[in-house]
Design a protein around this motif. Sequence first.
Motif, PDB file in Angstrom:
ATOM      1  N   UNK A   1      12.211   7.500  -0.087  1.00  0.00           N
ATOM      2  CA  UNK A   1      11.491   6.514  -0.878  1.00  0.00           C
ATOM      3  C   UNK A   1      10.388   7.147  -1.681  1.00  0.00           C
ATOM      4  N   UNK A   2      10.707   8.202  -2.405  1.00  0.00           N
ATOM      5  CA  UNK A   2       9.698   8.976  -3.122  1.00  0.00           C
ATOM      6  C   UNK A   2       8.824   8.112  -4.010  1.00  0.00           C
ATOM      7  N   UNK A   3       9.407   7.126  -4.651  1.00  0.00           N
ATOM      8  CA  UNK A   3       8.645   6.343  -5.616  1.00  0.00           C
ATOM      9  C   UNK A   3       8.151   5.025  -5.022  1.00  0.00           C
ATOM     10  N   UNK A   4       8.145   4.972  -3.701  1.00  0.00           N
ATOM     11  CA  UNK A   4       7.493   3.854  -3.006  1.00  0.00           C
ATOM     12  C   UNK A   4       6.355   4.363  -2.117  1.00  0.00           C
ATOM     13  N   UNK A   5       6.487   5.585  -1.652  1.00  0.00           N
ATOM     14  CA  UNK A   5       5.432   6.192  -0.832  1.00  0.00           C
ATOM     15  C   UNK A   5       4.561   7.068  -1.730  1.00  0.00           C
ATOM     16  N   UNK A   6       3.355   6.612  -1.981  1.00  0.00           N
ATOM     17  CA  UNK A   6       2.520   7.255  -2.982  1.00  0.00           C
ATOM     18  C   UNK A   6       2.164   8.697  -2.624  1.00  0.00           C
ATOM     19  N   UNK A   7       1.837   8.979  -1.361  1.00  0.00           N
ATOM     20  CA  UNK A   7       1.428  10.327  -0.987  1.00  0.00           C
ATOM     21  C   UNK A   7       2.584  11.304  -1.171  1.00  0.00           C
ATOM     22  N   UNK A   8       3.749  10.924  -0.671  1.00  0.00           N
ATOM     23  CA  UNK A   8       4.916  11.788  -0.814  1.00  0.00           C
ATOM     24  C   UNK A   8       5.286  11.949  -2.283  1.00  0.00           C
ATOM     25  N   UNK A   9       5.119  10.874  -3.036  1.00  0.00           N
ATOM     26  CA  UNK A   9       5.430  10.911  -4.466  1.00  0.00           C
ATOM     27  C   UNK A   9       4.584  11.947  -5.184  1.00  0.00           C
ATOM     28  N   UNK A  10       3.293  11.900  -4.978  1.00  0.00           N
ATOM     29  CA  UNK A  10       2.415  12.789  -5.720  1.00  0.00           C
ATOM     30  C   UNK A  10       2.497  14.226  -5.216  1.00  0.00           C
ATOM     31  N   UNK A  11       2.721  14.419  -3.933  1.00  0.00           N
ATOM     32  CA  UNK A  11       2.869  15.782  -3.406  1.00  0.00           C
ATOM     33  C   UNK A  11       4.101  16.457  -4.002  1.00  0.00           C
ATOM     34  N   UNK A  12       5.210  15.730  -4.038  1.00  0.00           N
ATOM     35  CA  UNK A  12       6.440  16.298  -4.584  1.00  0.00           C
ATOM     36  C   UNK A  12       6.311  16.549  -6.078  1.00  0.00           C
ATOM     37  N   UNK A  13       5.807  15.547  -6.805  1.00  0.00           N
ATOM     38  CA  UNK A  13       5.668  15.694  -8.253  1.00  0.00           C
ATOM     39  C   UNK A  13       4.731  16.846  -8.606  1.00  0.00           C
ATOM     40  N   UNK A  14       3.601  16.955  -7.898  1.00  0.00           N
ATOM     41  CA  UNK A  14       2.646  18.025  -8.181  1.00  0.00           C
ATOM     42  C   UNK A  14       3.247  19.390  -7.874  1.00  0.00           C
ATOM     43  N   UNK A  15       4.036  19.488  -6.808  1.00  0.00           N
ATOM     44  CA  UNK A  15       4.675  20.755  -6.463  1.00  0.00           C
ATOM     45  C   UNK A  15       5.643  21.197  -7.551  1.00  0.00           C
ATOM     46  N   UNK A  16       6.453  20.256  -8.032  1.00  0.00           N
ATOM     47  CA  UNK A  16       7.425  20.589  -9.079  1.00  0.00           C
ATOM     48  C   UNK A  16       6.706  20.988 -10.369  1.00  0.00           C
ATOM     49  N   UNK A  17       5.616  20.294 -10.691  1.00  0.00           N
ATOM     50  CA  UNK A  17       4.856  20.627 -11.909  1.00  0.00           C
ATOM     51  C   UNK A  17       4.269  22.032 -11.821  1.00  0.00           C
TER      52      UNK A  17
END
Length: 488
Positions: free
Chosen positions: A330-346
């Motif tokens: 649920x990457x785009x429902x769980x905010x913490x996991x969402x931003x950690x993953x997105x920031x890592x990829x960036x």
Amino acid sequence: MIQIVSRKKNLYLPFLLGFAFFLAVHGFCLLNLSYSGSSIILNARKDLLRQIMSGRFLIPYYTQIRGGVASPLLIGLFMFLFLFLTQLLLQNAGDLQNLPGSVLFCLLLHAHPAILEILSSNLHLADAYALAFLLCVGSVLVARLPHRLSFLPGAVLFAMACALSGESWSIACGCLLFLWIADSLQKDFSPLPSLRFLLSFLLGSLLYLLGYIFFLHRQGLDPQASLQYRGSGILELYLYPVRMLFGPVTAYPHASPIASCVLIFCCILAFFRLLRSGRLFHPILAGASFLLMPLAINLPFFSGSSSPQFRFAYLFLPLSMILLIVKSAGLFRKQLLKWCTALSVIILSFGILVFANQVYLKKSLEFDSTLSAMTRVVDRVEETEGYVVNVTPVAVIGSLSASPITGERYGFEHLAVLEAAQHNTAVPEESLNTWYFWEILGYPLNMVDDYNRDLLKQRKDVTDMPAFPADGSIRFIDDVLVIRLSNP
């Protein structure tokens, strides 16, 4: 069945974003003269025999369609098109068609070090390798279609991919494991598609080997292709792709490994969420796929040249992580996991963006300095008494990279972690000197063949010659004008 993207924004926005990011990462190379290494063979058709002996016997036919002369911008456009189509196939196969998932796929795909390495050393064939990537992924997806004969077109596509790139076996196996992870996120799983893929894989390999033998016999050539290993032993083959996740090919050598660790941690959290789904077989399938992935994407490289530092197949490891995170956590429902993953990829993607532009700048400077040095060599040759243009036999010995007139560029030392950026000139090997004079300078030196050049190198009066630009570095030995660029 591969799903068709129905909403226009799911196609247009990823295309525009991907094109913009591809240009940001690789545009310098495509808009400047950055030919280096094998790329100085501007007309790929002139290298036909070596390509066939190396197992890439369809490249001469592909270059007849694309055009033999290596135009960087055209090659870049074709390369992006093939990569974008591959991205669509993988996203549709993984049922990952939302825009955020497309963005993450796009960033990881276009900023992968494999693209940087190919453009830095094999620019004239970069689009052919991207086409092989597309054909290989397409062959796996076609072979898994719910039709009993789908393995036949899959086998043909796979054989074509093998005839363009020696890493197709790794790409096919990595793609299959990627699809197994996608299957583990679905309600139903059937082993039949994988059995059809196995049949397609075996038949396609047989077709490729028969084609290789046929083209060798047709041209009267001896095979040069063999299995090339990156590392030694099964353990090294397994660990190498994992180490590449933490590799120093980035402008942020301290932040990027941390970002990779965060991405792996998010993937582990997603896997534990899959464990709580109540379906025992699905997490087992996903876990087994991840465990097999490093070895599958680093299978022996079948070619006449050594295995590259990075491969397209290595993409499947981070892409599989993104797929598992997005679909099961649920990457785009769980905010913490969402931003950690997105920031890592960036961080990972932009680290390579900066690094790639630095590499391409170095390659452009090397091209200019090599042009200047080789022009001086031609001037000295024409000043040599007895030399007649296009008549006098000439032997060029040594490499400009080892010449005393070639020095290190301070501030670029960190780029040496990429093997394609370790040299200081556009002509890193003695075997490429002929191509440089003929293709880049367009100067008609009457080069002796490799056999006679090697005989000359063994003579004492040649080994005693000083390196260019010293007096005596260009002189007649019998009736051959010998040019010594460097000492052994």
